[in-house]
Scaffold this active site. Structure first.
Site, PDB file in Angstrom:
ATOM      1  N   HIS A 196       0.814  -1.217   0.000  1.00  0.00           N
ATOM      2  CA  HIS A 196       0.000   0.000   0.000  1.00  0.00           C
ATOM      3  C   HIS A 196       0.845   1.264   0.000  1.00  0.00           C
ATOM      4  O   HIS A 196       0.455   2.283  -0.563  1.00  0.00           O
ATOM      5  CB  HIS A 196      -0.999  -0.023   1.153  1.00  0.00           C
ATOM      6  CG  HIS A 196      -2.172  -0.898   0.839  1.00  0.00           C
ATOM      7  ND1 HIS A 196      -2.678  -1.809   1.700  1.00  0.00           N
ATOM      8  CD2 HIS A 196      -2.910  -1.007  -0.292  1.00  0.00           C
ATOM      9  CE1 HIS A 196      -3.693  -2.451   1.124  1.00  0.00           C
ATOM     10  NE2 HIS A 196      -3.849  -1.980  -0.087  1.00  0.00           N
ATOM     11  N   GLU A 440      -9.972 -12.178  -5.318  1.00  0.00           N
ATOM     12  CA  GLU A 440      -8.546 -11.992  -5.036  1.00  0.00           C
ATOM     13  C   GLU A 440      -7.922 -13.132  -4.255  1.00  0.00           C
ATOM     14  O   GLU A 440      -6.760 -13.061  -3.872  1.00  0.00           O
ATOM     15  CB  GLU A 440      -8.295 -10.640  -4.353  1.00  0.00           C
ATOM     16  CG  GLU A 440      -9.163 -10.346  -3.152  1.00  0.00           C
ATOM     17  CD  GLU A 440      -8.969  -8.927  -2.602  1.00  0.00           C
ATOM     18  OE1 GLU A 440      -8.047  -8.217  -3.036  1.00  0.00           O
ATOM     19  OE2 GLU A 440      -9.755  -8.545  -1.722  1.00  0.00           O
ATOM     20  N   ASP A 464      -3.546  -9.030  -4.577  1.00  0.00           N
ATOM     21  CA  ASP A 464      -3.734 -10.154  -3.667  1.00  0.00           C
ATOM     22  C   ASP A 464      -3.813 -11.477  -4.419  1.00  0.00           C
ATOM     23  O   ASP A 464      -3.400 -12.518  -3.901  1.00  0.00           O
ATOM     24  CB  ASP A 464      -4.982  -9.946  -2.811  1.00  0.00           C
ATOM     25  CG  ASP A 464      -4.688  -9.046  -1.622  1.00  0.00           C
ATOM     26  OD1 ASP A 464      -3.609  -9.200  -1.036  1.00  0.00           O
ATOM     27  OD2 ASP A 464      -5.513  -8.179  -1.305  1.00  0.00           O
ATOM     28  N   CYS A 511      -8.682  -4.212 -10.963  1.00  0.00           N
ATOM     29  CA  CYS A 511      -8.260  -3.004 -10.248  1.00  0.00           C
ATOM     30  C   CYS A 511      -6.923  -3.129  -9.532  1.00  0.00           C
ATOM     31  O   CYS A 511      -6.507  -2.210  -8.839  1.00  0.00           O
ATOM     32  CB  CYS A 511      -9.338  -2.580  -9.255  1.00  0.00           C
ATOM     33  SG  CYS A 511      -9.601  -3.793  -7.972  1.00  0.00           S
TER      34      CYS A 511
HETATM   35  C1  PEP Z   1      -5.725  -5.933  -4.923  1.00  0.00           C
HETATM   36  O1  PEP Z   1      -5.564  -6.776  -4.037  1.00  0.00           O
HETATM   37  O2  PEP Z   1      -5.309  -6.066  -6.092  1.00  0.00           O
HETATM   38  C2  PEP Z   1      -6.449  -4.682  -4.645  1.00  0.00           C
HETATM   39  C3  PEP Z   1      -6.898  -3.923  -5.612  1.00  0.00           C
HETATM   40  O3  PEP Z   1      -6.607  -4.280  -3.379  1.00  0.00           O
HETATM   41  P1  PEP Z   1      -5.418  -3.933  -2.345  1.00  0.00           P
HETATM   42  O4  PEP Z   1      -4.186  -3.611  -3.129  1.00  0.00           O
HETATM   43  O5  PEP Z   1      -5.896  -2.772  -1.543  1.00  0.00           O
HETATM   44  O6  PEP Z   1      -5.304  -5.185  -1.542  1.00  0.00           O
HETATM   45 MG    MG Z   2      -6.637  -6.707  -2.187  1.00  0.00          MG
END
Ligand code: PEP
Ligand code: MG
Length: 602
Positions: A196, A440, A464, A511
């Site tokens: 993140h 995910e 994920d 995403c």
């Molecule tokens: C992902 O896991 O790809 C996602 C979009 O969410 P995050 O990166 O917040 O886990």
């Molecule tokens: Mg995620």
């Protein structure tokens, strides 16, 4: 050693482009490593004095956090901090710590830790659950004392103009109140391309180097630092000659690497006429203007956990509603998807997380995301209500993070239905929201067909998905070499999920960070994706790439990738075929060498 400290260079992984020369601002993530050293007789009184000064400083800080919490969350939540203030004023406690310094000839940090641990173990033996949970107050107070003793800030809201945030890791709740307008760069010990911290740094457009291992321990607040993401490196105490090299380079590079706004609002079509929709992922307000600026079609993912106040204090229903209204307006006619809090145990202070949860051995596999929400139902209901109320002013959707199968979906749906019914009964106006599932984890991929019958849309979280499919921690730089986005198993899972969505007639948005990397985005289109969501500044370059490719050709390449055996095979194939088909879009230097850890593909 005398005079100027030695220059120290540390290698990490540059995850957001750029070079910055600035000053270290260390930021704690809540865990402090405490070391013991011996204090001689003459040093005892100064050590006790240092401790007393830290108590005063910690009290002032808690008092100001209390005032801040009162302002943002109301008096109901601020009472937590009264308990902390009382503890800091408790002469028995401070006396015990001073006595430990004197009797054991130890530094104040060690004495705080020993006395604090002793107190904590008493709390953990108490039978009453409420009182046992108060142990976390002891931990907080000890933490404040340790931070005060270290001379660091635990909440650097007022950054100086050239502040470089240095942390072990940056949790969403710590980021929430950072003055990101003044943060010039980020350097963290842990993290990878999809952590993140990396996502956020790219989102707000500041350089970041992660995976620096023990850099946090070496740096002190106020130290001079150079963050050079392009060379995957940070330099502490740069020498005069290093500084002058970088100053010249920085002058040349002003604004290079920053994406320029895209005026193009026309529908994005591939060369063979397939329409692709590009949406925005957002976390913090400083990213919001990019949604319009870079021509995003609404918000494809709002990571709502970035709303939490510092220290993981939950935001009130009213404040949440206001935040979601802002997101709804940001999404405009194309709408916005709010992901329910993707939190893990230990990240939230007043949602009933207890000691044993805080110490989960395997947090990525533990009580997180939708599981955490279902376990802390009141928290989830509050968030759902706030979203339903905000949906009155714009088009909002809810997406459920990390569902494993339909049972997670049906339990969450029941809560949304129940809260809608309660609002109706109370005569309070709200807006309808559709519900989607994040795909995910591998079980969700395997059960995608049945999940698709229960939801209105899919969102593929490839960050994920890579982590869980390949069993590689996305934040652990030790295993970054095994985090292979182009692994055939990952591509296969993406293809399966997209097929399941298409068969059920529901949309699917990809995403994860994969969507924002041009070469990867082509493969996603080849696997059948038509909607991608990414950090806003990535939109222009992905748009340029996709407008120049033929989706049928992308399909043929993706099909061949699926019959590869390893990630290396896929990467070789991508390199060959992309440079043969689209030499202008993918000159050889822009394609991965043999290993994609930092995919700076343009
Ligand atoms: C992902 O896991 O790809 C996602 C979009 O969410 P995050 O990166 O917040 O886990
Ligand atoms: Mg995620």
């Amino acid at each position: 050693m005398t005079g100027q400290p030695q220059e120290v260079r540390c290698k990490g992984l540059g995850v957001s482009e750029g070079i910055v020369i600035g000053q270290v601002l260390r930021m704690h993530d809540g865990t402090q490593h405490v070391y013991r050293w011996r204090i001689n007789d003459a040093g005892l009184e100064p050590e006790r004095e240092r401790f007393r000064a830290a108590v005063n400083l910690a009290s002032r800080r808690v008092q100001s956090i209390k005032e801040y919490a009162e302002e943002r969350l109301g008096k109901d939540h601020a009472y937590i901090f009264d308990a902390h203030l009382l503890m800091l004023e408790d002469e028995k406690l401070t006396g015990d710590i001073e006595r430990h310094i004197t009797e054991k000839h130890t530094n104040a940090e060690w004495a705080v830790k020993v006395v604090g641990d002793r107190l904590l173990s008493l709390y953990s033996e108490i039978n009453d659950e409420y009182l046992r949970a108060r142990g976390s107050d002891v931990e907080d107070v000890m933490q404040h004392l340790l931070v005060a003793l270290s001379g660091d800030s635990d909440r650097p809201r007022d950054l100086s103009e050239d502040g470089v945030i240095v942390a072990q890791d940056l949790l969403p709740s710590a980021v929430a109140e950072l003055d990101l307008n003044h943060a010039r760069a980020i350097a963290t010990d842990s993290g990878g391309w999809t952590s993140h911290t990396a996502i956020l740094a790219r989102g707000i457009g500041i350089p970041a180097v992660v995976g620096l291992r023990d850099f946090f321990r070496r740096a002190k607040t106020g130290d001079r630092i150079i963050v050079d993401s392009n060379r995957n490196e940070v330099i502490l105490h740069p020498s005069e000659s290093t500084l002058s090299v970088y100053q010249t380079e920085a002058a040349k590079r002003v604004n290079v690497g920053r994406a320029t706004a895209s005026q193009d609002r026309s529908p994005l079509l591939t060369a063979d006429g397939v329409e692709i929709i590009l949406r925005a992922n957002v976390e913090v307000p400083s990213e919001f203007e990019g949604v319009e600026q870079f021509g995003a079609r609404g918000v494809g993912l709002y990571r709502s956990e970035f709303l939490l106040a510092h220290g993981g204090v939950l935001v009130s229903e009213d404040d949440q509603r206001l935040a979601y209204e802002r997101i709804a307006k940001l999404g405009g006619d194309d709408g916005a998807v709010v992901r329910l809090f993707d939190l893990g145990a230990g990240t939230l202070r007043d949602a009933g997380s207890n000691q044993s949860q805080d110490q989960e051995k395997n947090p990525a596999l533990g009580l997180r995301a939708i599981r955490f929400g279902l376990r802390n139902e009141e928290m989830m209901r509050t968030q759902v209500r706030a979203i339903l109320l905000a949906a009155k002013v714009g088009r909002l959707k809810i997406v459920l993070p990390m569902v494993a199968d339909v049972s997670d979906v049906s339990r969450a749906r029941a809560i949304v239905d129940d809260e809608s019914a309660n609002l109706t009964r109370a005569g309070i106006a709200f807006g309808e929201v559709s519900i989607g599932a994040m795909i995910e984890v591998p079980s969700a991929v395997l059960m995608a067909e049945s999940i698709a019958t229960m939801v209105d849309f899919f969102e593929l979280g490839t960050n994920d998905l890579v982590q869980y499919t390949l069993a590689v921690d996305r934040g652990n730089d030790e295993v970054a070499d095994w985090f292979r986005t182009l692994h055939p198993a990952v591509l296969y899972s993406i293809g399966q999920s997209l097929n399941a969505a298409r068969a059920a007639g529901i949309p699917a948005i990809v995403c994860g960070e994969m969507a924002s990397t041009p070469a990867y985005s082509v493969l996603l289109i080849g696997l059948g994706a038509t909607e991608l969501s990414m950090t806003p500044s990535a939109i222009p370059r992905v748009r340029r790439t996709l407008a120049g490719i033929n989706s049928e050709e992308a399909r043929a390449i993706a099909k061949d990738c699926l019959s590869c055996h390893t990630a290396d095979d896929v990467e070789n194939l991508v390199r060959e075929r992309f440079s043969a088909l689209w030499p202008d879009l993918f000159p050889p230097t822009s394609l991965p060498a043999s290993r994609v850890v930092n995919p700076q593909l343009t």
